[in-house]
Scaffold this motif. Structure first.
Motif, PDB file in Angstrom:
ATOM      1  N   ALA A 193       0.837  -1.210   0.000  1.00 38.97           N
ATOM      2  CA  ALA A 193       0.000   0.000   0.000  1.00 38.97           C
ATOM      3  C   ALA A 193       0.866   1.252   0.000  1.00 38.97           C
ATOM      4  O   ALA A 193       0.581   2.228  -0.704  1.00 38.97           O
ATOM      5  N   ALA A 194       1.936   1.220   0.805  1.00 45.38           N
ATOM      6  CA  ALA A 194       2.852   2.364   0.831  1.00 45.38           C
ATOM      7  C   ALA A 194       3.535   2.554  -0.518  1.00 45.38           C
ATOM      8  O   ALA A 194       3.740   3.687  -0.984  1.00 45.38           O
ATOM      9  N   ARG A 196       2.311   1.721  -3.457  1.00 50.28           N
ATOM     10  CA  ARG A 196       1.341   2.292  -4.397  1.00 50.28           C
ATOM     11  C   ARG A 196       1.135   3.785  -4.145  1.00 50.28           C
ATOM     12  O   ARG A 196       0.951   4.561  -5.088  1.00 50.28           O
ATOM     13  N   SER A 197       1.175   4.178  -2.878  1.00 46.23           N
ATOM     14  CA  SER A 197       1.084   5.607  -2.558  1.00 46.23           C
ATOM     15  C   SER A 197       2.286   6.364  -3.117  1.00 46.23           C
ATOM     16  O   SER A 197       2.145   7.452  -3.690  1.00 46.23           O
ATOM     17  N   ALA A 200       1.859   6.806  -6.852  1.00 43.46           N
ATOM     18  CA  ALA A 200       0.946   7.901  -7.200  1.00 43.46           C
ATOM     19  C   ALA A 200       1.647   9.254  -7.039  1.00 43.46           C
ATOM     20  O   ALA A 200       1.474  10.161  -7.864  1.00 43.46           O
TER      21      ALA A 200
END
Length: 467
Positions: A193-194, A196-197, A200
């Motif tokens: 998740a980190a 993917r952040s 972005a």
């Protein structure tokens, strides 16, 4: 050692004839910025306007010739004792044409000083244009490097997401067979998740860098080639400073402004001198309806001098002297600023070189550590967290290396700018170099509008307006 034109061309990545699918080089970006900068076009027009100041000042040394004409119709209806109070009507029409010329013979040198001031102002404006050119090219270079940085960061983040996705898949498989706990899977999910952040954020940074590139260069970035290495730059601040103080456009502009201020003091003193003018006039008057006419002329020499103007002339003298002192003080300010900028640029370049070398070693060590940790994890000697941490350290090391390499090149171009070397001519860019003296040479003799030179100037300005 001062950088040569050949070395500057090499760092800019000049290539042979352009090809259809060729990647855009840093030299291409700089050339595009030079050719399409509205800011440069604006200040080139301001330079041409300053050139006209020389023609206007020169005109004060030449005679002023003018003509005038008048058509007059008079009429009257009167009753007087001489006409026994009988109404008498009179009317008549006359035309006159005159030609006059005036020449200032002596004005204490004010007109000649005006010409010298205008010339020095032109030279100052040329240096201001060069200084602006350096700013435009430095912005374009930084924009190019930032797009490269953002693109490589994005590639790193994409690769990071792929690697962590693989680690998560491996963690889940090992969890199914009982080799790891649910905690290991959750750690991998959190890292994904980190990642993917971060991906972005990298995409957003690239979008912002692209927008700055468009503003600085004039078009969207395509496929950009690596920026290449740095030219041979001075190894010490003293060597770079010697070049900067000798040729930096800000320093040369300050020197010209000080010269203009000195001339203005002389001009204020000359304003106290008498003025001697020569005036000539010739005219002809024709009366219609009669043979009466008049033809004549005059020539005269006049002198005048202001005795008292309410203290204005003395105030102008004091003002000019204060402006002269300010211009001389500005020389010290500009000199100190150049010294500071050169010192900072040299220091930043040395720091980024050392940082790039250290980051390169860090990447090699982090790669070995990551590979070893992942192999040990397959044997059960390392946990999923160990693998994720090693992968994160490798990611950070690669990001640091990219930044250090970009910052090293950026620092090199900043040093070129601080030395006054970041111009299209000294970089040997493949562009048509703007000649600041071209327009000046056409107007320096103050051609009249009806002359061949004046008509040629009109055609030049119309062509510039269409470009």
């Amino acid at each position: 050692m001062a950088p040569t034109i050949a070395s500057l061309a090499l760092v800019a990545g000049l290539a042979a004839a352009p090809q259809q699918a060729r990647a855009e080089t840093l030299a291409d970006a700089l050339a595009s910025a030079y050719e399409h900068s509205g800011l440069l076009e604006q200040n080139r027009a301001l330079l041409r306007a300053a050139d006209e100041g020389v023609a206007q000042a020169l005109s004060q040394l030449r005679p002023i010739v003018s003509w005038g004409s008048e058509l007059t119709h008079t009429f009257s209806n009167s009753k007087t004792a001489a006409s026994n109070f009988v109404a008498v009507s009179n009317s008549g029409t006359s035309a006159s044409l005159s030609l006059s010329a005036q020449l200032v013979v002596y004005d204490g040198g004010q007109s000649q000083l005006g010409v010298e001031i205008a010339k020095e102002s032109v030279l100052s404006t040329r240096q201001a244009l060069l200084s602006l050119e350096q700013q435009v090219l430095l912005r374009a270079a930084n924009a190019y490097l930032e797009v490269r940085r953002a693109s490589e960061f994005l590639a790193l983040r994409q690769n990071n997401v792929r690697l962590i996705t693989q680690e998560l898949r491996a963690a889940r498989d090992r969890f199914e067979v009982g080799e790891v706990t649910r905690t290991d899977v959750a750690l991998a999910e959190a890292r994904l998740a980190a990642a993917r952040s971060g991906l972005a954020a990298a995409q957003g940074q690239l979008a912002q860098a692209n927008l700055e590139y468009i503003a600085a260069v004039g078009h969207k970035p395509g496929r950009l080639s690596p920026a290449g290495g740095l030219p041979r730059l001075p190894g010490t601040a003293d060597a770079a400073l010697a070049v900067a103080l000798r040729q930096h456009p800000d320093m040369l502009q300050a020197q010209k402004e000080a010269t203009v201020a000195d001339l203005r003091v002389m001009l204020a003193d000359a304003a106290l001198s008498p003025t001697l003018s020569l005036t000539g006039r010739v005219g002809h008057t024709e009366n219609f309806g009669s043979r009466a006419n008049n033809f004549g002329g005059s020539i005269g020499l006049s002198a005048n001098q202001t005795i008292y103007a309410g203290g204005r002339l003395s105030s102008l003298q004091r003002q000019a002297m204060n402006n002269r002192d300010a211009a001389r003080s500005n020389l010290h300010v500009v000199s100190h600023t150049i010294r500071q900028n050169v010192g900072i640029a040299i220091s930043a370049l040395q720091v980024q070189r050392a940082s790039a070398q250290a980051s390169d070693q860090q990447v090699r060590a982090a790669q070995l550590a990551f590979r070893g940790t992942r192999e040990e994890a397959t044997l059960g000697a390392r946990t999923t967290l160990d693998v994720l941490n090693a992968e994160q350290e490798l990611l950070d090391a690669r990001a640091n290396l990219i930044s250090a390499q970009v910052d090293e090149i950026a620092a090199g171009y900043t040093l070129l700018s601080a030395m006054g070397e970041l111009t299209a001519q000294k970089l040997n860019l493949k562009v048509r170099i703007y000649d600041p003296a071209g327009y000046y040479n056409m107007i320096k003799d103050a051609p009249a509008g009806l002359s061949e030179q004046g008509k040629s100037l009109d055609r030049v300005l119309r062509r510039i307006g269409k470009d």
